[in-house]
Design an enzyme around this catalytic site. Structure first.
Site, PDB file in Angstrom:
ATOM      1  N   GLY A   9       0.939  -1.182   0.342  1.00 56.24           N
ATOM      2  CA  GLY A   9      -0.016   0.032  -0.076  1.00 56.24           C
ATOM      3  C   GLY A   9       0.811   1.174  -0.109  1.00 56.24           C
ATOM      4  N   THR A  11       1.350   3.379  -2.493  1.00 63.12           N
ATOM      5  CA  THR A  11       1.006   4.507  -3.428  1.00 63.12           C
ATOM      6  C   THR A  11       0.286   5.443  -2.752  1.00 63.12           C
ATOM      7  OG1 THR A  11      -0.873   3.219  -3.865  1.00 63.12           O
ATOM      8  CG2 THR A  11       0.806   2.563  -5.478  1.00 63.12           C
ATOM      9  N   PHE A  14      -0.353   6.463   4.344  1.00 65.67           N
ATOM     10  CA  PHE A  14       0.765   5.862   5.538  1.00 65.67           C
ATOM     11  C   PHE A  14       1.710   5.296   4.724  1.00 65.67           C
ATOM     12  CE2 PHE A  14      -3.176   5.015   8.786  1.00 65.67           C
ATOM     13  CZ  PHE A  14      -3.207   6.245   9.039  1.00 65.67           C
ATOM     14  N   ARG A  35      -1.629   0.553  -8.141  1.00 67.44           N
ATOM     15  CA  ARG A  35      -1.691   1.828  -9.059  1.00 67.44           C
ATOM     16  C   ARG A  35      -0.205   1.816  -9.635  1.00 67.44           C
ATOM     17  NH1 ARG A  35      -5.252   5.812  -5.906  1.00 67.44           N
ATOM     18  NH2 ARG A  35      -4.067   4.574  -4.003  1.00 67.44           N
ATOM     19  N   VAL A  59      -2.869  -7.359  -3.395  1.00 72.69           N
ATOM     20  CA  VAL A  59      -2.525  -8.465  -2.140  1.00 72.69           C
ATOM     21  C   VAL A  59      -3.672  -9.323  -2.073  1.00 72.69           C
ATOM     22  CG1 VAL A  59      -0.954  -6.841  -0.829  1.00 72.69           C
ATOM     23  CG2 VAL A  59      -3.546  -6.850  -0.340  1.00 72.69           C
ATOM     24  N   ASN A  85       0.599  -2.694   5.227  1.00 71.96           N
ATOM     25  CA  ASN A  85      -0.238  -1.345   5.433  1.00 71.96           C
ATOM     26  C   ASN A  85      -1.479  -1.656   4.487  1.00 71.96           C
ATOM     27  OD1 ASN A  85      -0.519   1.537   5.889  1.00 71.96           O
ATOM     28  ND2 ASN A  85      -0.102   1.460   3.632  1.00 71.96           N
ATOM     29  N   TYR A 151     -15.525  -3.549   8.693  1.00 73.12           N
ATOM     30  CA  TYR A 151     -13.978  -2.919   8.856  1.00 73.12           C
ATOM     31  C   TYR A 151     -13.328  -3.081  10.164  1.00 73.12           C
ATOM     32  CZ  TYR A 151     -10.130   0.326   8.830  1.00 73.12           C
ATOM     33  OH  TYR A 151      -8.984   0.947   8.757  1.00 73.12           O
ATOM     34  N   GLU A 187      -6.125   9.057   1.725  1.00 73.96           N
ATOM     35  CA  GLU A 187      -7.363   8.747   0.796  1.00 73.96           C
ATOM     36  C   GLU A 187      -8.337   7.590   1.231  1.00 73.96           C
ATOM     37  OE1 GLU A 187      -5.659   7.846  -3.155  1.00 73.96           O
ATOM     38  OE2 GLU A 187      -4.353   9.484  -2.963  1.00 73.96           O
ATOM     39  N   PHE A 188      -8.345   7.333   2.441  1.00 73.77           N
ATOM     40  CA  PHE A 188      -9.038   6.502   3.056  1.00 73.77           C
ATOM     41  C   PHE A 188     -10.534   6.656   3.052  1.00 73.77           C
ATOM     42  CE2 PHE A 188     -11.083   5.021   7.130  1.00 73.77           C
ATOM     43  CZ  PHE A 188     -10.940   3.825   7.163  1.00 73.77           C
TER      44      PHE A 188
HETATM   45  N1  NDP Z   1      -6.633   6.997   7.298  1.00 70.44           N
HETATM   46  C1  NDP Z   1      -7.140   6.523   8.541  1.00 70.44           C
HETATM   47  O1  NDP Z   1      -7.912   7.035   9.323  1.00 70.44           O
HETATM   48  C2  NDP Z   1      -6.608   5.122   9.143  1.00 70.44           C
HETATM   49  C3  NDP Z   1      -6.200   4.005   8.199  1.00 70.44           C
HETATM   50  N2  NDP Z   1      -5.886   2.781   8.563  1.00 70.44           N
HETATM   51  C4  NDP Z   1      -5.287   1.639   7.998  1.00 70.44           C
HETATM   52  O2  NDP Z   1      -4.008   2.211   7.206  1.00 70.44           O
HETATM   53  C5  NDP Z   1      -3.957   1.459   6.010  1.00 70.44           C
HETATM   54  C6  NDP Z   1      -3.390   2.425   5.010  1.00 70.44           C
HETATM   55  O3  NDP Z   1      -4.595   3.267   4.567  1.00 70.44           O
HETATM   56  P1  NDP Z   1      -4.510   4.741   4.356  1.00 70.44           P
HETATM   57  O4  NDP Z   1      -2.993   5.319   4.093  1.00 70.44           O
HETATM   58  O5  NDP Z   1      -5.168   5.519   5.442  1.00 70.44           O
HETATM   59  O6  NDP Z   1      -5.053   4.919   3.054  1.00 70.44           O
HETATM   60  P2  NDP Z   1      -5.122   5.176   1.587  1.00 70.44           P
HETATM   61  O7  NDP Z   1      -6.415   4.834   0.635  1.00 70.44           O
HETATM   62  O8  NDP Z   1      -4.282   6.715   1.292  1.00 70.44           O
HETATM   63  O9  NDP Z   1      -3.847   4.037   1.278  1.00 70.44           O
HETATM   64  C7  NDP Z   1      -4.361   2.672   0.871  1.00 70.44           C
HETATM   65  C8  NDP Z   1      -3.019   1.920   0.171  1.00 70.44           C
HETATM   66  O10 NDP Z   1      -3.511   0.634   0.259  1.00 70.44           O
HETATM   67  C9  NDP Z   1      -3.331   0.188  -1.139  1.00 70.44           C
HETATM   68  N3  NDP Z   1      -4.494  -1.071  -1.342  1.00 70.44           N
HETATM   69  C10 NDP Z   1      -5.630  -1.188  -1.166  1.00 70.44           C
HETATM   70  N4  NDP Z   1      -6.083  -2.211  -1.476  1.00 70.44           N
HETATM   71  C11 NDP Z   1      -4.945  -2.960  -2.104  1.00 70.44           C
HETATM   72  C12 NDP Z   1      -5.102  -4.297  -2.736  1.00 70.44           C
HETATM   73  N5  NDP Z   1      -5.857  -5.212  -2.868  1.00 70.44           N
HETATM   74  N6  NDP Z   1      -3.418  -4.593  -3.054  1.00 70.44           N
HETATM   75  C13 NDP Z   1      -2.544  -4.052  -3.086  1.00 70.44           C
HETATM   76  N7  NDP Z   1      -2.664  -2.639  -2.198  1.00 70.44           N
HETATM   77  C14 NDP Z   1      -3.811  -2.107  -1.861  1.00 70.44           C
HETATM   78  C15 NDP Z   1      -3.631   1.229  -1.872  1.00 70.44           C
HETATM   79  O11 NDP Z   1      -2.890   1.191  -3.087  1.00 70.44           O
HETATM   80  P3  NDP Z   1      -3.779   0.645  -4.531  1.00 70.44           P
HETATM   81  O12 NDP Z   1      -5.166   1.302  -4.670  1.00 70.44           O
HETATM   82  O13 NDP Z   1      -2.690   1.536  -5.588  1.00 70.44           O
HETATM   83  O14 NDP Z   1      -3.591  -0.538  -4.684  1.00 70.44           O
HETATM   84  C16 NDP Z   1      -3.018   2.273  -1.252  1.00 70.44           C
HETATM   85  O15 NDP Z   1      -1.508   2.541  -1.615  1.00 70.44           O
HETATM   86  C17 NDP Z   1      -4.957   0.909   5.760  1.00 70.44           C
HETATM   87  O16 NDP Z   1      -4.718  -0.489   6.073  1.00 70.44           O
HETATM   88  C18 NDP Z   1      -5.956   1.415   6.702  1.00 70.44           C
HETATM   89  O17 NDP Z   1      -6.991   0.529   7.156  1.00 70.44           O
HETATM   90  C19 NDP Z   1      -5.793   2.615  10.082  1.00 70.44           C
HETATM   91  C20 NDP Z   1      -6.173   3.490  10.917  1.00 70.44           C
HETATM   92  C21 NDP Z   1      -6.746   4.768  10.467  1.00 70.44           C
HETATM   93  O1  LIG Z   2      -9.122   2.968  10.704  1.00 71.82           O
HETATM   94  C1  LIG Z   2      -9.500   3.899  10.473  1.00 71.82           C
HETATM   95  C2  LIG Z   2     -10.076   4.845  11.374  1.00 71.82           C
HETATM   96  S1  LIG Z   2     -11.928   4.953  11.323  1.00 71.82           S
HETATM   97  O2  LIG Z   2     -12.419   5.728  10.123  1.00 71.82           O
HETATM   98  O3  LIG Z   2     -12.281   3.665  11.358  1.00 71.82           O
HETATM   99  O4  LIG Z   2     -12.312   5.834  12.580  1.00 71.82           O
END
Ligand code: NDP
Ligand SMILES: O=CCS(=O)(=O)O
Length: 253
Positions: A9, A11, A14, A35, A59, A85, A151, A187-188
């Protein structure tokens, strides 16, 4: 000798921030995401300061994950750190209205994808008696909230899987950590709300949310702790986030 970190993850959010910070700290990198254009752009940028191997990979695809990790070229094939991640949330509907495909997608990515990556790399770490699996869970794995249903459950899996991994690798020198971030702007939410930018952006309006760099700094610190120190879990929220009271439903509500 430089250490190697594998970041799934990478791209966005985090993972992208981790890639930059680990590169600046001298780690050689394997970066993973679906991507390809973004991955290649990041690899170009970071290859100015470290060795980078980019793998465009989903993944959720078990055999592709195993093949990619079993075929890692030297010097990337003895990773010191795996940052699991890659992950996502999809939807915020209550369970009785949620989309079952979304639920499956979250389980396939957050649980099964993380399992595949871990299972592929763990034997080498155990054999070398060195390595660190850093999982990105979530505070949503600890605390329920409306719409968090699958989730949060997927991240509770990540939490317990991390603890059980620690038990299994006990005595091998391999470390396992679960990082549990709270409210962070990446981008979450855009992914969770399926491209609805207004809805995603408005969530963060007037808040001092966590940033990807906040979490990447913590992950880098955890990765660089001495060999005899294992941070088991680390839950991090922005100061502006805390818990709601438990709710009581009254019959006349
Ligand atoms: N933002 C938040 O508030 C929080 C996020 N998290 C967790 O942190 C992690 C990172 O998320 P975050 O940086 O916030 O979100 P983003 O959407 O910004 O990043 C998510 C990353 O995961 C990759 N990804 C998603 N699905 C796949 C897949 N099937 N195969 C390979 N790569 C994948 C995406 O890449 P691509 O689309 O190019 O494959 C992207 O690089 C996640 O596990 C999320 O659950 C945890 C707590 C809080
Ligand atoms: O894991 C992500 C944080 S929240 O959107 O579930 O609060």
């Amino acid at each position: 000798m430089s250490k190697t970190a594998i970041i799934t993850g990478a791209t966005s959010g985090f993972g992208q921030s981790c890639a930059k910070k680990f590169a600046e700290d001298g780690y050689r990198l394997v970066i993973i995401g679906r991507r390809k254009e973004r991955l290649d752009a990041l690899a170009n940028e970071l290859s100015k300061i470290t060795d980078v191997h980019a793998i465009s990979l989903d993944v959720r695809e078990r055999q592709s994950v195993l093949d990619a990790f079993y075929e890692l070229p030297a010097p990337f094939n003895q990773p010191d750190v795996l940052i699991n991640n890659a992950g996502l949330a999809l939807g915020l509907e209550p369970a009785h209205k949620a989309n079952l495909d979304d639920w499956e997608d979250m389980i396939d990515t957050n649980c099964k994808g993380l399992m595949y990556c871990t299972r592929a790399l763990l034997p080498g770490m155990v054999e070398r008696k060195r390595g660190h699996v850093i999982n990105v869970g979530s505070m949503a794995g600890n605390w329920p909230y409306p719409g968090g249903n699958c989730y949060g459950a997927s991240k509770a899996f990540v939490q317990q899987f991390s603890r059980n991994l620690r038990s299994d690798v006990h005595g091998t020198g391999v470390k396992v950590t679960n990082i549990e971030p709270g409210f962070s702007k990446t981008e979450f939410s855009l992914v969770r709300f399926k491209g609805d930018e207004n809805r995603a952006d408005s969530l963060y309006d007037n808040t001092e949310h966590l940033t990807p760099d906040d979490i990447a700094d913590i992950i880098l610190w955890v990765a660089n702790t001495p060999a005899h120190v294992n941070v088991n879990t680390l839950e991090v929220m922005p100061t502006c986030q805390s818990w709601s009271p438990l709710s009581i439903h009254k019959a006349d509500d």
